[in-house]
Motif scaffolding. Structure first.
Motif, PDB file in Angstrom:
ATOM      1  N   GLU A  89       4.170   0.107  52.559  1.00 45.12           N
ATOM      2  CA  GLU A  89       5.211  -0.826  52.992  1.00 45.12           C
ATOM      3  C   GLU A  89       4.701  -2.227  53.299  1.00 45.12           C
ATOM      4  O   GLU A  89       5.504  -3.126  53.555  1.00 45.12           O
ATOM      5  CB  GLU A  89       5.923  -0.284  54.255  1.00 45.12           C
ATOM      6  CG  GLU A  89       6.760   0.955  54.034  1.00 45.12           C
ATOM      7  CD  GLU A  89       5.924   2.221  54.018  1.00 45.12           C
ATOM      8  OE1 GLU A  89       4.813   2.192  54.586  1.00 45.12           O
ATOM      9  OE2 GLU A  89       6.367   3.229  53.426  1.00 45.12           O
ATOM     10  N   HIS A  90       3.391  -2.446  53.291  1.00 44.56           N
ATOM     11  CA  HIS A  90       2.867  -3.735  53.750  1.00 44.56           C
ATOM     12  C   HIS A  90       1.774  -4.233  52.802  1.00 44.56           C
ATOM     13  O   HIS A  90       0.908  -3.467  52.360  1.00 44.56           O
ATOM     14  CB  HIS A  90       2.297  -3.617  55.167  1.00 44.56           C
ATOM     15  CG  HIS A  90       3.296  -3.109  56.164  1.00 44.56           C
ATOM     16  ND1 HIS A  90       4.238  -3.915  56.749  1.00 44.56           N
ATOM     17  CD2 HIS A  90       3.502  -1.864  56.654  1.00 44.56           C
ATOM     18  CE1 HIS A  90       4.981  -3.203  57.561  1.00 44.56           C
ATOM     19  NE2 HIS A  90       4.557  -1.948  57.533  1.00 44.56           N
ATOM     20  N   SER A  91       1.801  -5.528  52.519  1.00 44.07           N
ATOM     21  CA  SER A  91       0.779  -6.146  51.678  1.00 44.07           C
ATOM     22  C   SER A  91       0.632  -7.612  52.052  1.00 44.07           C
ATOM     23  O   SER A  91       1.542  -8.221  52.636  1.00 44.07           O
ATOM     24  CB  SER A  91       1.166  -6.026  50.192  1.00 44.07           C
ATOM     25  OG  SER A  91       2.340  -6.782  49.913  1.00 44.07           O
ATOM     26  N   TRP A  92      -0.524  -8.162  51.712  1.00 43.17           N
ATOM     27  CA  TRP A  92      -0.732  -9.599  51.895  1.00 43.17           C
ATOM     28  C   TRP A  92      -1.347 -10.158  50.618  1.00 43.17           C
ATOM     29  O   TRP A  92      -1.875  -9.436  49.784  1.00 43.17           O
ATOM     30  CB  TRP A  92      -1.606  -9.895  53.111  1.00 43.17           C
ATOM     31  CG  TRP A  92      -3.051  -9.499  52.966  1.00 43.17           C
ATOM     32  CD1 TRP A  92      -3.629  -8.324  53.328  1.00 43.17           C
ATOM     33  CD2 TRP A  92      -4.104 -10.299  52.406  1.00 43.17           C
ATOM     34  NE1 TRP A  92      -4.964  -8.324  53.038  1.00 43.17           N
ATOM     35  CE2 TRP A  92      -5.295  -9.523  52.464  1.00 43.17           C
ATOM     36  CE3 TRP A  92      -4.164 -11.580  51.864  1.00 43.17           C
ATOM     37  CZ2 TRP A  92      -6.514 -10.008  52.000  1.00 43.17           C
ATOM     38  CZ3 TRP A  92      -5.386 -12.053  51.393  1.00 43.17           C
ATOM     39  CH2 TRP A  92      -6.538 -11.273  51.479  1.00 43.17           C
ATOM     40  N   ARG A  93      -1.272 -11.479  50.473  1.00 44.16           N
ATOM     41  CA  ARG A  93      -1.756 -12.135  49.265  1.00 44.16           C
ATOM     42  C   ARG A  93      -2.318 -13.512  49.627  1.00 44.16           C
ATOM     43  O   ARG A  93      -1.928 -14.120  50.622  1.00 44.16           O
ATOM     44  CB  ARG A  93      -0.629 -12.292  48.242  1.00 44.16           C
ATOM     45  CG  ARG A  93       0.521 -13.165  48.727  1.00 44.16           C
ATOM     46  CD  ARG A  93       1.719 -13.081  47.799  1.00 44.16           C
ATOM     47  NE  ARG A  93       2.805 -13.971  48.232  1.00 44.16           N
ATOM     48  CZ  ARG A  93       3.733 -13.638  49.112  1.00 44.16           C
ATOM     49  NH1 ARG A  93       3.710 -12.425  49.673  1.00 44.16           N
ATOM     50  NH2 ARG A  93       4.673 -14.496  49.451  1.00 44.16           N
ATOM     51  N   ALA A  94      -3.226 -13.984  48.781  1.00 33.91           N
ATOM     52  CA  ALA A  94      -3.771 -15.334  48.898  1.00 33.91           C
ATOM     53  C   ALA A  94      -3.957 -15.865  47.487  1.00 33.91           C
ATOM     54  O   ALA A  94      -4.303 -15.104  46.568  1.00 33.91           O
ATOM     55  CB  ALA A  94      -5.105 -15.328  49.652  1.00 33.91           C
ATOM     56  N   ALA A  95      -3.727 -17.168  47.304  1.00 34.33           N
ATOM     57  CA  ALA A  95      -3.791 -17.723  45.951  1.00 34.33           C
ATOM     58  C   ALA A  95      -4.205 -19.189  45.994  1.00 34.33           C
ATOM     59  O   ALA A  95      -3.928 -19.912  46.964  1.00 34.33           O
ATOM     60  CB  ALA A  95      -2.439 -17.597  45.246  1.00 34.33           C
ATOM     61  N   TYR A  96      -4.881 -19.601  44.921  1.00 40.62           N
ATOM     62  CA  TYR A  96      -5.198 -21.011  44.688  1.00 40.62           C
ATOM     63  C   TYR A  96      -4.876 -21.323  43.232  1.00 40.62           C
ATOM     64  O   TYR A  96      -5.129 -20.511  42.333  1.00 40.62           O
ATOM     65  CB  TYR A  96      -6.679 -21.316  44.945  1.00 40.62           C
ATOM     66  CG  TYR A  96      -7.119 -22.619  44.305  1.00 40.62           C
ATOM     67  CD1 TYR A  96      -6.773 -23.844  44.884  1.00 40.62           C
ATOM     68  CD2 TYR A  96      -7.815 -22.632  43.102  1.00 40.62           C
ATOM     69  CE1 TYR A  96      -7.133 -25.035  44.281  1.00 40.62           C
ATOM     70  CE2 TYR A  96      -8.187 -23.824  42.498  1.00 40.62           C
ATOM     71  CZ  TYR A  96      -7.843 -25.030  43.099  1.00 40.62           C
ATOM     72  OH  TYR A  96      -8.183 -26.213  42.495  1.00 40.62           O
ATOM     73  N   SER A  97      -4.326 -22.495  43.001  1.00 36.19           N
ATOM     74  CA  SER A  97      -4.048 -22.907  41.628  1.00 36.19           C
ATOM     75  C   SER A  97      -4.143 -24.421  41.520  1.00 36.19           C
ATOM     76  O   SER A  97      -3.972 -25.150  42.509  1.00 36.19           O
ATOM     77  CB  SER A  97      -2.666 -22.431  41.176  1.00 36.19           C
ATOM     78  OG  SER A  97      -1.654 -23.051  41.954  1.00 36.19           O
ATOM     79  N   ARG A  98      -4.429 -24.870  40.311  1.00 35.05           N
ATOM     80  CA  ARG A  98      -4.429 -26.301  40.001  1.00 35.05           C
ATOM     81  C   ARG A  98      -3.520 -26.523  38.799  1.00 35.05           C
ATOM     82  O   ARG A  98      -3.559 -25.756  37.833  1.00 35.05           O
ATOM     83  CB  ARG A  98      -5.831 -26.813  39.692  1.00 35.05           C
ATOM     84  CG  ARG A  98      -5.850 -28.252  39.138  1.00 35.05           C
ATOM     85  CD  ARG A  98      -7.267 -28.774  38.990  1.00 35.05           C
ATOM     86  NE  ARG A  98      -7.875 -28.980  40.301  1.00 35.05           N
ATOM     87  CZ  ARG A  98      -9.117 -29.402  40.488  1.00 35.05           C
ATOM     88  NH1 ARG A  98      -9.905 -29.622  39.427  1.00 35.05           N
ATOM     89  NH2 ARG A  98      -9.599 -29.573  41.694  1.00 35.05           N
ATOM     90  N   ALA A  99      -2.708 -27.558  38.867  1.00 37.67           N
ATOM     91  CA  ALA A  99      -1.802 -27.869  37.767  1.00 37.67           C
ATOM     92  C   ALA A  99      -1.787 -29.380  37.543  1.00 37.67           C
ATOM     93  O   ALA A  99      -2.218 -30.161  38.407  1.00 37.67           O
ATOM     94  CB  ALA A  99      -0.389 -27.361  38.068  1.00 37.67           C
ATOM     95  N   TRP A 100      -1.307 -29.762  36.379  1.00 38.81           N
ATOM     96  CA  TRP A 100      -1.247 -31.175  36.006  1.00 38.81           C
ATOM     97  C   TRP A 100       0.174 -31.515  35.559  1.00 38.81           C
ATOM     98  O   TRP A 100       0.828 -30.707  34.905  1.00 38.81           O
ATOM     99  CB  TRP A 100      -2.209 -31.486  34.862  1.00 38.81           C
ATOM    100  CG  TRP A 100      -3.631 -31.125  35.151  1.00 38.81           C
ATOM    101  CD1 TRP A 100      -4.203 -29.899  35.020  1.00 38.81           C
ATOM    102  CD2 TRP A 100      -4.658 -31.999  35.632  1.00 38.81           C
ATOM    103  NE1 TRP A 100      -5.526 -29.945  35.381  1.00 38.81           N
ATOM    104  CE2 TRP A 100      -5.834 -31.230  35.763  1.00 38.81           C
ATOM    105  CE3 TRP A 100      -4.699 -33.357  35.955  1.00 38.81           C
ATOM    106  CZ2 TRP A 100      -7.036 -31.768  36.204  1.00 38.81           C
ATOM    107  CZ3 TRP A 100      -5.886 -33.896  36.394  1.00 38.81           C
ATOM    108  CH2 TRP A 100      -7.040 -33.113  36.520  1.00 38.81           C
ATOM    109  N   ARG A 101       0.639 -32.703  35.916  1.00 44.17           N
ATOM    110  CA  ARG A 101       1.897 -33.199  35.358  1.00 44.17           C
ATOM    111  C   ARG A 101       1.581 -34.365  34.435  1.00 44.17           C
ATOM    112  O   ARG A 101       1.167 -35.435  34.878  1.00 44.17           O
ATOM    113  CB  ARG A 101       2.882 -33.655  36.435  1.00 44.17           C
ATOM    114  CG  ARG A 101       4.260 -33.994  35.825  1.00 44.17           C
ATOM    115  CD  ARG A 101       5.244 -34.511  36.837  1.00 44.17           C
ATOM    116  NE  ARG A 101       5.052 -35.918  37.145  1.00 44.17           N
ATOM    117  CZ  ARG A 101       5.492 -36.937  36.391  1.00 44.17           C
ATOM    118  NH1 ARG A 101       6.099 -36.701  35.235  1.00 44.17           N
ATOM    119  NH2 ARG A 101       5.291 -38.185  36.779  1.00 44.17           N
TER     120      ARG A 101
END
Length: 215
Positions: A89-101
């Motif tokens: 029933e429980h979870s955690w997450r972490a994320a990093y991303s780089r994007a360009w416009r």
């Protein structure tokens, strides 16, 4: 035109990769030398992502995209995300991303008059693109939690994030001409949360809230 291929590379790896080619064609009238000449931008992308279950209840997603187009040089956009399910029933997450416009064709090639429809003032400003303008870069960080309660009738999703934008494209007044330039950056901090309650079959109540602060 886009091609995508998904396959299981190994027992603990699920892989997706693909490529894309795109053509943007614009006829702008007043925004492009007041002619009907067309302006083209060709764009090519190559992307891949590996979903890796490196331990029990742990999953990592590592991916990247390479993009090349007529306006900016080749740019790489990486992304890394980690998820941990510490109970059903429980979870955690972490994320990093780089994007360009990538700058638009107007920001890069635009040149002409900004005009309004009569009986308003016919032309209100002169606009000028910037062939040397660079792409905006966005770096994003986030952590999140998702949980279920009351026999999964109630779910909670919380996300906290920080974003940094460099090379922000702005319009400046250059002796009466509206010109596009890379002008500073911005930091964005915030959080989002959502409660989803299903008290009985056929009934669903959702409460969502977001807070954002920009510097």
């Amino acid at each position: 035109l886009e091609f995508q291929h998904t396959f299981r590379a190994a027992r603990d790896h699920r892989f997706v990769w693909g490529a894309e080619a795109r053509l943007d064609r614009i006829t702008g009238g007043n925004y492009f030398f007041s002619t009907k000449e067309t302006h083209d931008q060709r764009l090519y992308r190559l992307f891949a992502n590996d979903e890796w279950r490196f331990a029990k209840n742990w999953t990592a997603n590592l991916g990247a995209m390479y993009e090349d187009n007529d306006i900016s040089d080749g740019e790489i956009s990486p992304r890394l995300a980690i998820n941990h399910v510490f109970s059903p029933e429980h979870s955690w997450r972490a994320a990093y991303s780089r994007a360009w416009r990538t700058p638009s064709l107007l920001e890069h090639d635009g040149s002409g008059l900004i005009c309004a429809t009569p009986p308003l003032i016919p032309c209100i400003a002169t606009i000028r693109g910037n062939p040397s303008i660079e792409s905006e870069r966005i770096d994003s960080y986030e952590i999140g939690y998702r949980g279920s309660f009351a026999d999964r009738a109630l779910s909670v999703d919380i996300r906290i994030y920080h974003e940094k934008i460099d090379g922000l494209i702005s319009i400046v007044d250059d002796v009466g001409v509206a010109a596009f330039v890379n002008n500073g950056g911005v930091h964005v901090d915030g959080w989002e949360t959502q409660l989803d309650w299903r008290p009985r079959p056929g009934t669903r109540l959702v409460l969502a809230h977001a807070y954002t602060r920009q510097h």
